[in-house]
Write a protein that holds these residues in place. Sequence first.
Motif, PDB file in Angstrom:
ATOM      1  N   ARG A 107       0.823  -1.220   0.000  1.00 13.18           N
ATOM      2  CA  ARG A 107       0.000   0.000   0.000  1.00 13.18           C
ATOM      3  C   ARG A 107       0.854   1.267   0.000  1.00 13.18           C
ATOM      4  NH1 ARG A 107      -3.251  -1.447   4.155  1.00 13.18           N
ATOM      5  NH2 ARG A 107      -4.749  -2.316   2.686  1.00 13.18           N
ATOM      6  N   TYR A 108       1.966   1.251   0.716  1.00 12.46           N
ATOM      7  CA  TYR A 108       2.763   2.471   0.874  1.00 12.46           C
ATOM      8  C   TYR A 108       4.064   2.447   0.083  1.00 12.46           C
ATOM      9  CZ  TYR A 108      -0.741   3.419   4.359  1.00 12.46           C
ATOM     10  OH  TYR A 108      -1.953   3.635   4.966  1.00 12.46           O
ATOM     11  N   HIS A 109       4.184   1.546  -0.920  1.00 11.22           N
ATOM     12  CA  HIS A 109       5.488   1.435  -1.585  1.00 11.22           C
ATOM     13  C   HIS A 109       5.806   2.605  -2.523  1.00 11.22           C
ATOM     14  CE1 HIS A 109       3.679  -0.244  -5.376  1.00 11.22           C
ATOM     15  NE2 HIS A 109       4.798   0.206  -5.909  1.00 11.22           N
ATOM     16  N   THR A 110       4.799   3.369  -2.921  1.00  9.35           N
ATOM     17  CA  THR A 110       5.069   4.484  -3.849  1.00  9.35           C
ATOM     18  C   THR A 110       5.204   5.821  -3.116  1.00  9.35           C
ATOM     19  OG1 THR A 110       3.891   3.305  -5.590  1.00  9.35           O
ATOM     20  CG2 THR A 110       4.275   5.651  -5.958  1.00  9.35           C
ATOM     21  N   SER A 111       4.284   6.109  -2.191  1.00  7.81           N
ATOM     22  CA  SER A 111       4.329   7.391  -1.468  1.00  7.81           C
ATOM     23  C   SER A 111       5.116   7.295  -0.176  1.00  7.81           C
ATOM     24  CB  SER A 111       2.907   7.845  -1.127  1.00  7.81           C
ATOM     25  OG  SER A 111       2.294   6.897  -0.267  1.00  7.81           O
ATOM     26  N   GLY A 112       5.196   6.098   0.414  1.00  5.20           N
ATOM     27  CA  GLY A 112       5.616   6.016   1.802  1.00  5.20           C
ATOM     28  C   GLY A 112       4.540   6.626   2.688  1.00  5.20           C
ATOM     29  N   ARG A 113       4.836   6.765   3.975  1.00 10.11           N
ATOM     30  CA  ARG A 113       3.956   7.454   4.930  1.00 10.11           C
ATOM     31  C   ARG A 113       4.790   7.783   6.160  1.00 10.11           C
ATOM     32  NH1 ARG A 113       0.094   3.236   8.248  1.00 10.11           N
ATOM     33  NH2 ARG A 113       1.419   1.395   8.126  1.00 10.11           N
ATOM     34  N   ALA A 114       4.220   8.620   7.046  1.00  8.94           N
ATOM     35  CA  ALA A 114       4.931   8.928   8.282  1.00  8.94           C
ATOM     36  C   ALA A 114       5.079   7.646   9.105  1.00  8.94           C
ATOM     37  CB  ALA A 114       4.161   9.979   9.085  1.00  8.94           C
ATOM     38  N   LEU A 157      13.990   9.705  -0.881  1.00  9.69           N
ATOM     39  CA  LEU A 157      12.869  10.653  -0.838  1.00  9.69           C
ATOM     40  C   LEU A 157      13.292  12.021  -1.359  1.00  9.69           C
ATOM     41  CD1 LEU A 157       9.883  10.448   0.176  1.00  9.69           C
ATOM     42  CD2 LEU A 157      11.284   8.497   0.756  1.00  9.69           C
ATOM     43  N   GLN A 158      14.483  12.461  -0.979  1.00 10.46           N
ATOM     44  CA  GLN A 158      14.977  13.753  -1.469  1.00 10.46           C
ATOM     45  C   GLN A 158      15.092  13.726  -2.994  1.00 10.46           C
ATOM     46  OE1 GLN A 158      18.510  13.958   0.992  1.00 10.46           O
ATOM     47  NE2 GLN A 158      17.527  15.368   2.449  1.00 10.46           N
ATOM     48  N   ASN A 159      15.641  12.650  -3.537  1.00  4.36           N
ATOM     49  CA  ASN A 159      15.771  12.524  -4.992  1.00  4.36           C
ATOM     50  C   ASN A 159      14.408  12.517  -5.676  1.00  4.36           C
ATOM     51  OD1 ASN A 159      18.529  12.325  -4.625  1.00  4.36           O
ATOM     52  ND2 ASN A 159      18.625  10.125  -5.015  1.00  4.36           N
ATOM     53  N   THR A 160      13.470  11.763  -5.109  1.00  2.00           N
ATOM     54  CA  THR A 160      12.133  11.666  -5.711  1.00  2.00           C
ATOM     55  C   THR A 160      11.436  13.023  -5.710  1.00  2.00           C
ATOM     56  OG1 THR A 160      11.920   9.364  -5.033  1.00  2.00           O
ATOM     57  CG2 THR A 160       9.869  10.523  -5.517  1.00  2.00           C
ATOM     58  N   ILE A 161      11.505  13.720  -4.578  1.00  2.00           N
ATOM     59  CA  ILE A 161      10.847  15.031  -4.482  1.00  2.00           C
ATOM     60  C   ILE A 161      11.506  16.020  -5.457  1.00  2.00           C
ATOM     61  CG2 ILE A 161      10.437  17.015  -2.961  1.00  2.00           C
ATOM     62  CD1 ILE A 161      10.037  14.885  -0.666  1.00  2.00           C
ATOM     63  N   GLN A 162      12.834  15.968  -5.527  1.00  2.00           N
ATOM     64  CA  GLN A 162      13.555  16.846  -6.456  1.00  2.00           C
ATOM     65  C   GLN A 162      13.136  16.571  -7.914  1.00  2.00           C
ATOM     66  OE1 GLN A 162      17.903  16.621  -5.965  1.00  2.00           O
ATOM     67  NE2 GLN A 162      17.591  18.361  -4.590  1.00  2.00           N
ATOM     68  N   ASP A 174       1.476  12.419   1.423  1.00  2.00           N
ATOM     69  CA  ASP A 174       2.185  11.327   2.107  1.00  2.00           C
ATOM     70  C   ASP A 174       3.675  11.284   1.744  1.00  2.00           C
ATOM     71  OD1 ASP A 174       0.323  10.284   3.803  1.00  2.00           O
ATOM     72  OD2 ASP A 174      -0.242   8.596   2.522  1.00  2.00           O
ATOM     73  N   THR A 175       4.003  11.725   0.531  1.00  2.00           N
ATOM     74  CA  THR A 175       5.418  11.763   0.134  1.00  2.00           C
ATOM     75  C   THR A 175       6.177  12.769   1.007  1.00  2.00           C
ATOM     76  OG1 THR A 175       4.796  11.161  -2.123  1.00  2.00           O
ATOM     77  CG2 THR A 175       6.972  12.140  -1.839  1.00  2.00           C
ATOM     78  N   ILE A 176       5.546  13.918   1.244  1.00  2.00           N
ATOM     79  CA  ILE A 176       6.135  14.937   2.120  1.00  2.00           C
ATOM     80  C   ILE A 176       6.183  14.426   3.565  1.00  2.00           C
ATOM     81  CG2 ILE A 176       5.848  17.289   3.043  1.00  2.00           C
ATOM     82  CD1 ILE A 176       6.318  17.448   0.118  1.00  2.00           C
ATOM     83  N   HIS A 177       5.101  13.778   3.991  1.00  2.00           N
ATOM     84  CA  HIS A 177       5.064  13.240   5.365  1.00  2.00           C
ATOM     85  C   HIS A 177       6.169  12.205   5.568  1.00  2.00           C
ATOM     86  CE1 HIS A 177       0.542  14.403   5.428  1.00  2.00           C
ATOM     87  NE2 HIS A 177       1.299  15.392   5.849  1.00  2.00           N
ATOM     88  N   ILE A 183      13.480  12.570   8.144  1.00  2.00           N
ATOM     89  CA  ILE A 183      14.523  13.556   8.428  1.00  2.00           C
ATOM     90  C   ILE A 183      14.576  13.838   9.935  1.00  2.00           C
ATOM     91  CG2 ILE A 183      13.241  15.751   8.090  1.00  2.00           C
ATOM     92  CD1 ILE A 183      16.586  15.111   6.424  1.00  2.00           C
ATOM     93  N   MET A 184      13.419  13.716  10.600  1.00  2.00           N
ATOM     94  CA  MET A 184      13.402  13.894  12.055  1.00  2.00           C
ATOM     95  C   MET A 184      13.936  12.651  12.758  1.00  2.00           C
ATOM     96  SD  MET A 184       9.985  16.104  12.642  1.00  2.00           S
ATOM     97  CE  MET A 184       9.245  16.916  11.249  1.00  2.00           C
ATOM     98  N   GLU A 185      13.717  11.490  12.131  1.00  2.00           N
ATOM     99  CA  GLU A 185      14.176  10.226  12.705  1.00  2.00           C
ATOM    100  C   GLU A 185      15.701  10.077  12.615  1.00  2.00           C
ATOM    101  OE1 GLU A 185      12.836   5.599  12.031  1.00  2.00           O
ATOM    102  OE2 GLU A 185      11.533   7.156  11.235  1.00  2.00           O
ATOM    103  N   VAL A 186      16.324  10.552  11.522  1.00  2.00           N
ATOM    104  CA  VAL A 186      17.770  10.350  11.354  1.00  2.00           C
ATOM    105  C   VAL A 186      18.597  11.304  12.207  1.00  2.00           C
ATOM    106  CG1 VAL A 186      17.607   9.406   9.015  1.00  2.00           C
ATOM    107  CG2 VAL A 186      18.015  11.844   9.294  1.00  2.00           C
TER     108      VAL A 186
END
Length: 187
Positions: A107-114, A157-162, A174-177, A183-186
Amino acid sequence: MERQEALTIVKKQLTEHRYQHTIGVMETAIKLAEQYGADVKKAELAAIFHDYAKYRPKEEMKRIILEQNMPNDLLSYNAELWHAPVGAYLVKTEVGIEDEDILNAIRYHTSGRANMTLLEKIIYLADYIEPGRIFPGVDEVRDLAKHDLNKALTKALQNTIQFLLKKDQPIYPDTIHTYNSLIMEVK
Ligand code: DGI
Ligand code: FE
Ligand code: FE
Ligand code: FE
């Protein structure tokens, strides 16, 4: 379900090229699961079925999103996003896989999620770095994946958003989330 049965089922849904991609995702996901301590069998099945709905007609995917009360903001965004939640639904109803960890990874393989689970992260990353992928920056993500799953995922995620920004494409929330959560986790 055994690997061979799963592969036989999914092969009928895919082009030869997408089937080869699926094999690459499966092999990569198994290695990542062994390395990071996830359930290897679940990683194998989630990888095999992750693109199950990739070639369903848009009208069918749209109908399923509406009828199954999936987030209907999906319909305002790129149709490329639809095969992930629709895939989770069809893998449950047509293939009979009930395991929610596997279904969520699909379900979340394309957008990811928080707050993605380890299995969700592994499938997202395996889809991005499998050996057939040639996006700019993919080698850097492959290197990061050897030592730090979260750093590798953050870079993906950075590459995909760029990539989406450069193409003037909308970015699904969800991509932003996913990016924000990582980024908060790392840190
Ligand atoms: O199905 P695959 O090609 O193996 O890979 P995927 O499921 O990760 O799909 C990637 C596609 O989804 C790619 O064309 C970019 C698109 N995508 C991913 N996140 C977003 C997105 N498109 C938009 N518009 N917004 C997103 O947030
Ligand atoms: Fe996909
Ligand atoms: Fe992906
Ligand atoms: Fe894929």
